[in-house]
Write a protein that holds these residues in place. Structure first.
Motif, PDB file in Angstrom:
ATOM      1  N   ASP A 124     -38.723 -65.947 -17.620  1.00 52.08           N
ATOM      2  CA  ASP A 124     -37.684 -65.818 -16.598  1.00 52.08           C
ATOM      3  C   ASP A 124     -36.306 -65.745 -17.245  1.00 52.08           C
ATOM      4  O   ASP A 124     -36.009 -66.464 -18.205  1.00 52.08           O
ATOM      5  CB  ASP A 124     -37.726 -67.020 -15.635  1.00 52.08           C
ATOM      6  N   HIS A 125     -35.470 -64.881 -16.672  1.00 49.75           N
ATOM      7  CA  HIS A 125     -34.069 -64.789 -17.086  1.00 49.75           C
ATOM      8  C   HIS A 125     -33.273 -65.700 -16.169  1.00 49.75           C
ATOM      9  O   HIS A 125     -33.388 -65.592 -14.950  1.00 49.75           O
ATOM     10  CB  HIS A 125     -33.567 -63.348 -16.966  1.00 49.75           C
ATOM     11  N   VAL A 126     -32.491 -66.589 -16.744  1.00 51.09           N
ATOM     12  CA  VAL A 126     -31.808 -67.604 -15.933  1.00 51.09           C
ATOM     13  C   VAL A 126     -30.338 -67.725 -16.307  1.00 51.09           C
ATOM     14  O   VAL A 126     -29.901 -67.269 -17.377  1.00 51.09           O
ATOM     15  CB  VAL A 126     -32.477 -68.996 -16.125  1.00 51.09           C
ATOM     16  N   MET A 127     -29.576 -68.362 -15.389  1.00 51.01           N
ATOM     17  CA  MET A 127     -28.215 -68.788 -15.686  1.00 51.01           C
ATOM     18  C   MET A 127     -28.277 -70.310 -15.766  1.00 51.01           C
ATOM     19  O   MET A 127     -28.878 -70.945 -14.902  1.00 51.01           O
ATOM     20  CB  MET A 127     -27.256 -68.384 -14.559  1.00 51.01           C
ATOM     21  N   ILE A 128     -27.660 -70.877 -16.800  1.00 55.21           N
ATOM     22  CA  ILE A 128     -27.703 -72.339 -16.923  1.00 55.21           C
ATOM     23  C   ILE A 128     -26.291 -72.904 -17.060  1.00 55.21           C
ATOM     24  O   ILE A 128     -25.367 -72.228 -17.514  1.00 55.21           O
ATOM     25  CB  ILE A 128     -28.556 -72.796 -18.136  1.00 55.21           C
ATOM     26  N   ARG A 129     -26.158 -74.146 -16.623  1.00 52.80           N
ATOM     27  CA  ARG A 129     -24.899 -74.862 -16.811  1.00 52.80           C
ATOM     28  C   ARG A 129     -25.135 -75.913 -17.887  1.00 52.80           C
ATOM     29  O   ARG A 129     -26.070 -76.715 -17.781  1.00 52.80           O
ATOM     30  CB  ARG A 129     -24.478 -75.528 -15.500  1.00 52.80           C
ATOM     31  N   ILE A 130     -24.333 -75.883 -18.943  1.00 53.53           N
ATOM     32  CA  ILE A 130     -24.555 -76.827 -20.044  1.00 53.53           C
ATOM     33  C   ILE A 130     -23.794 -78.130 -19.772  1.00 53.53           C
ATOM     34  O   ILE A 130     -22.618 -78.097 -19.415  1.00 53.53           O
ATOM     35  CB  ILE A 130     -24.123 -76.193 -21.381  1.00 53.53           C
ATOM     36  N   LEU A 131     -24.501 -79.229 -19.908  1.00 56.74           N
ATOM     37  CA  LEU A 131     -23.903 -80.545 -19.630  1.00 56.74           C
ATOM     38  C   LEU A 131     -23.315 -81.138 -20.911  1.00 56.74           C
ATOM     39  O   LEU A 131     -23.513 -80.617 -22.009  1.00 56.74           O
ATOM     40  CB  LEU A 131     -24.962 -81.492 -19.054  1.00 56.74           C
ATOM     41  N   GLU A 132     -22.613 -82.279 -20.747  1.00 53.15           N
ATOM     42  CA  GLU A 132     -21.949 -82.899 -21.907  1.00 53.15           C
ATOM     43  C   GLU A 132     -22.918 -83.318 -22.995  1.00 53.15           C
ATOM     44  O   GLU A 132     -22.602 -83.303 -24.175  1.00 53.15           O
ATOM     45  CB  GLU A 132     -21.122 -84.107 -21.446  1.00 53.15           C
ATOM     46  N   ASP A 133     -24.130 -83.729 -22.583  1.00 50.24           N
ATOM     47  CA  ASP A 133     -25.112 -84.167 -23.591  1.00 50.24           C
ATOM     48  C   ASP A 133     -25.871 -82.986 -24.208  1.00 50.24           C
ATOM     49  O   ASP A 133     -26.903 -83.185 -24.856  1.00 50.24           O
ATOM     50  CB  ASP A 133     -26.090 -85.169 -22.967  1.00 50.24           C
ATOM     51  N   SER A 134     -25.366 -81.749 -23.993  1.00 51.62           N
ATOM     52  CA  SER A 134     -25.953 -80.524 -24.565  1.00 51.62           C
ATOM     53  C   SER A 134     -27.278 -80.109 -23.947  1.00 51.62           C
ATOM     54  O   SER A 134     -27.919 -79.179 -24.440  1.00 51.62           O
ATOM     55  CB  SER A 134     -26.147 -80.634 -26.086  1.00 51.62           C
ATOM     56  N   THR A 135     -27.727 -80.796 -22.895  1.00 51.20           N
ATOM     57  CA  THR A 135     -28.861 -80.266 -22.149  1.00 51.20           C
ATOM     58  C   THR A 135     -28.293 -79.354 -21.064  1.00 51.20           C
ATOM     59  O   THR A 135     -27.067 -79.275 -20.910  1.00 51.20           O
ATOM     60  CB  THR A 135     -29.710 -81.381 -21.496  1.00 51.20           C
ATOM     61  N   GLY A 136     -29.170 -78.691 -20.337  1.00 50.36           N
ATOM     62  CA  GLY A 136     -28.690 -77.756 -19.319  1.00 50.36           C
ATOM     63  C   GLY A 136     -29.368 -77.961 -17.984  1.00 50.36           C
ATOM     64  O   GLY A 136     -30.408 -78.615 -17.885  1.00 50.36           O
ATOM     65  N   ILE A 137     -28.725 -77.408 -16.964  1.00 49.01           N
ATOM     66  CA  ILE A 137     -29.317 -77.381 -15.621  1.00 49.01           C
ATOM     67  C   ILE A 137     -29.478 -75.903 -15.258  1.00 49.01           C
ATOM     68  O   ILE A 137     -28.542 -75.126 -15.435  1.00 49.01           O
ATOM     69  CB  ILE A 137     -28.369 -78.015 -14.577  1.00 49.01           C
ATOM     70  N   ILE A 138     -30.659 -75.545 -14.790  1.00 50.62           N
ATOM     71  CA  ILE A 138     -30.855 -74.157 -14.386  1.00 50.62           C
ATOM     72  C   ILE A 138     -30.148 -73.935 -13.058  1.00 50.62           C
ATOM     73  O   ILE A 138     -30.363 -74.657 -12.093  1.00 50.62           O
ATOM     74  CB  ILE A 138     -32.353 -73.831 -14.290  1.00 50.62           C
ATOM     75  N   ASN A 139     -29.272 -72.941 -13.066  1.00 46.31           N
ATOM     76  CA  ASN A 139     -28.426 -72.694 -11.917  1.00 46.31           C
ATOM     77  C   ASN A 139     -29.010 -71.577 -11.044  1.00 46.31           C
ATOM     78  O   ASN A 139     -28.922 -71.608  -9.837  1.00 46.31           O
ATOM     79  CB  ASN A 139     -27.046 -72.316 -12.467  1.00 46.31           C
ATOM     80  N   LYS A 140     -29.633 -70.613 -11.705  1.00 47.25           N
ATOM     81  CA  LYS A 140     -30.084 -69.434 -10.968  1.00 47.25           C
ATOM     82  C   LYS A 140     -31.164 -68.712 -11.769  1.00 47.25           C
ATOM     83  O   LYS A 140     -31.088 -68.637 -12.994  1.00 47.25           O
ATOM     84  CB  LYS A 140     -28.880 -68.507 -10.806  1.00 47.25           C
TER      85      LYS A 140
END
Ligand SMILES: Nc1nc2c(ncn2[C@@H]2O[C@H](COP(=O)(O)OP(=O)(O)OP(=O)(O)O)[C@@H](O)[C@H]2O)c(=O)[nH]1
Ligand SMILES: [Mg+2]
Ligand SMILES: [Zn+2]
Length: 315
Positions: free
Chosen positions: A50-66
């Motif tokens: 899957d191709h996704v957009m992610i938001r990177i958090l302060e701890d360098s992990t990410g949240i999948i946005n779309k």
């Protein structure tokens, strides 16, 4: 691109975490709960590829946005789930190999046919690899060759390989260039072994085949994308016990048996299911040897399983 968002591809999924490859490296990501709610018919809201957009958090992990719209997906019926729930094996592939072995475990044409139907449904070009050719002796040579010819005759690429003897590896390697390819099949047929033979630096874990059940022991546990040293991307997937059909109506099934297509318009009834109807051009083609008995029997078998599924859900 909105600020704070990065684009990437899911290259590995462990169920709760998704590894996303971005231009700045690999980011472990979580999926917000709303994704599960909006993908009701699927067991997994996101799949490898899957191709996704992610938001990177302060701890360098990410949240999948779309998740971007998929070009295609390879799906099967989710094991042990109610009818109609699908499991997305991978998304956005250019080619799919269904891998079988000559022996241990022995060739399973019913599996191959179900796989080919599901790849036709989503328009994924597919082919058949028959691995463990080093185990072919005079006893099984004829039946194994028969199946190779059958699938080649209806237009699918067929590769005879041996991961241990190196047979067919060069042809497979050149086939994997410049595209995203998935390798799928039962456990123990040698999917991971073949990829190690293609590119030894991958060092994928491989397992044995049980003496007792003659089946693999499910060594690969997650689908994962690998970049090959000589170019191309390949997805190794866990062994599949049974390849269940989803999302196909009885009247459509014939369209996914590629060699039936030329005859479909000639059946007397436009919604002919080619099992009992009079003036059926498919049955006529079987009688005249234009369609093999084996594929027709397999078609009827899948047709019955789709009807059984409809009865189970009371449709
Ligand atoms: N004789 C022979 N054995 C092979 C060949 N390819 C793989 N094997 C053996 O088959 C067994 C299973 O191989 P794997 O590569 O782990 O199979 P897999 O398809 O990845 O299995 P899962 O990860 O469980 O789905 C191992 O013992 C391999 O050494 C082959 O070409 N010939
Ligand atoms: Mg494996
Ligand atoms: Zn018909």
């Amino acid at each position: 691109m909105p600020e704070g968002l990065e684009e990437g591809v899911v290259f590995k999924s462990t169920g709760s975490w998704y590894e996303v490859s971005t231009s700045s490296g690999s980011v472990p990501c979580k999926v917000p709960g709303r994704f599960r709610l909006t993908h009701k018919g699927e067991t997994n809201p996101l799949a490898v590829g899957d191709h996704v957009m992610i938001r990177i958090l302060e701890d360098s992990t990410g949240i999948i946005n779309k998740v971007k719209p998929r070009k295609n997906k390879l799906v099967r019926r989710a094991a042990g789930r109610r009818v109609g729930v699908e499991h997305v094996i991978v998304a956005n592939v250019d080619f799919a190999w269904v891998v079988q072995s000559t022996l241990l475990p022995k060739l399973n044409p019913g599996f191959v046919d179900r796989f080919l139907v599901m790849s036709e449904v989503y328009g994924i070009p597919a082919g058949l690899i028959i691995n463990k050719y080093d185990l072919v002796d005079d006893r099984i040579r004829e039946p194994v060759e028969y199946w190779c010819r059958l699938y080649a005759d209806i237009g699918y690429p067929v590769l005879r390989t041996s991961a241990v003897a190196g047979e067919g590896i060069e042809v497979l390697r050149s086939n994997l260039q410049d595209r995203m390819t998935v390798m799928a099949g039962p456990s123990g047929v040698g999917k991971s072994s073949l990829l190690n033979a293609i590119d030894p630096s991958l060092q994928l874990r491989t397992g044995e085949v049980s003496e007792r059940t003659r089946k693999g022991v499910h060594v690969t546990t997650n689908a994962e994308i690998y970049q090959l040293a000589e170019g191309g991307f390949v997805i190794d997937t866990p062994g599949i016990r049974e390849y269940g059909i989803v999302d196909v109506e009885p009247e459509e099934l014939g369209h996914y048996f590629v060699e039936f297509i030329p005859w479909l318009d000639e059946c007397h009834y436009p919604n002919c299911t080619h099992d009992h109807e009079p003036d059926c051009a498919v049955i006529d083609a079987v009688d005249r040897g234009k369609i093999t008995q084996e594929r027709w029997a397999s078609y009827l078998n899948i047709l019955e399983s789709i009807r059984q599924g409809e009865r189970d859900t009371g449709r």
